[in-house]
Design a protein around this motif. Sequence first.
Motif, PDB file in Angstrom:
ATOM      1  N   TYR A  22      46.413  81.244  94.935  1.00 42.21           N
ATOM      2  CA  TYR A  22      44.982  81.381  95.175  1.00 42.21           C
ATOM      3  C   TYR A  22      44.176  80.555  94.178  1.00 42.21           C
ATOM      4  N   ASN A  23      43.066  79.999  94.645  1.00 48.55           N
ATOM      5  CA  ASN A  23      42.169  79.262  93.760  1.00 48.55           C
ATOM      6  C   ASN A  23      40.863  80.001  93.512  1.00 48.55           C
ATOM      7  N   LYS A  24      40.738  81.199  94.082  1.00 49.06           N
ATOM      8  CA  LYS A  24      39.539  82.005  93.854  1.00 49.06           C
ATOM      9  C   LYS A  24      39.869  83.475  94.053  1.00 49.06           C
ATOM     10  N   LEU A  25      39.468  84.314  93.083  1.00 50.17           N
ATOM     11  CA  LEU A  25      39.572  85.764  93.193  1.00 50.17           C
ATOM     12  C   LEU A  25      38.211  86.365  92.905  1.00 50.17           C
ATOM     13  N   VAL A  26      37.792  87.309  93.743  1.00 46.91           N
ATOM     14  CA  VAL A  26      36.512  87.997  93.557  1.00 46.91           C
ATOM     15  C   VAL A  26      36.704  89.468  93.883  1.00 46.91           C
TER      16      VAL A  26
ATOM     17  N   ILE B 117      39.761  93.434  96.293  1.00 46.30           N
ATOM     18  CA  ILE B 117      39.793  92.038  95.875  1.00 46.30           C
ATOM     19  C   ILE B 117      39.853  91.145  97.108  1.00 46.30           C
ATOM     20  N   ILE B 118      39.091  90.060  97.094  1.00 43.43           N
ATOM     21  CA  ILE B 118      39.269  88.997  98.072  1.00 43.43           C
ATOM     22  C   ILE B 118      39.816  87.778  97.336  1.00 43.43           C
ATOM     23  N   ALA B 119      40.723  87.050  97.984  1.00 42.98           N
ATOM     24  CA  ALA B 119      41.395  85.910  97.372  1.00 42.98           C
ATOM     25  C   ALA B 119      41.475  84.774  98.381  1.00 42.98           C
TER      26      ALA B 119
END
Length: 312
Positions: free
Chosen positions: A153-157, A170-172
């Motif tokens: 993953y290049n983004k975790l929020v 979490i969204i990834a």
Amino acid sequence: MANSSGLNRTGILSRVTVAAITAALVGTTTAAVAAEAPVAAQPAVSTPAASASAASAASATAVAAAAVEHRALQGVSGSSLYWYAPNGSGGYDAREYANSTWNYIKAAQQADNDGDGIADDVWAWSTSGYLSYAAGESASTELVNVGGGWNIYNKLVSPGQLGGGAAADIIARDSSGVLWLYLGYGNGRLTTRYKVGGGWNAYNQIAGVGDLSGDGKADIVARDGSGVLWLYKGTGNYTSPFAGRTKIGGGWGVYNTILGVGDLDYDGIADFLARDGAGKLYRYSGTGNAAAPFKPRVTIGTSGWNTYRIMF
């Protein structure tokens, strides 16, 4: 850097959050150094593996999540972690030093998993692809090793509760632009992932903490390559967590960071921060209106904020 006047209403928030992050970093750093074998191609699912219904049932036993979340602002410069307590009037008190163990960490997310309105839990994501978690209000601040393989993953929020439960999720986003949802149990552990959809590589910023539209559900914003910011309203349904996007407006390309911070100005509505190329920091107070979710920006830091490679 930050406003230092005003009442620190959440000083205890900052102390327990820093304690949790410190504990998480100790375990995560050790895992990163010790990991010599290649990590799994897909993030490890918490043991035992869980279904969405099981996560909902588990989180239903937790305290109902507060509608508004308060949190300290954390910043990492090099390997050093600093934190800022909210001053109660829309800005932050002077920064405090926490520790210098962040050289192996590339991203982190705060969370409120006990529903008391204070974000005192943390997920920390190491450069080796390990995800770890610590709860700030735990007597032992016990570290949970969520698993390896998260470098796909290049983004975790973590925008809050997206799947209808009481715990933070979490969204990834993976390298092909597919967005995935992990439902949280409230103890740092996560369900298997659920596919949200493709095309999310169109965005260079994805952020959010809490409700922007006034319907009580957690939302996110996403900025495209043209500098246009879009609102994705949350649905509360893990099988389809976001409604179709609506345009907020253009001109957001001047910022190198957009960050959801919960309710910073203490009006009961989620707010955002934005940092520009000159290192200035701005607050965008939420309105609770999906058609125009932000008030005009207010400068809360005049310079120096580009020192941080991570802000969360």
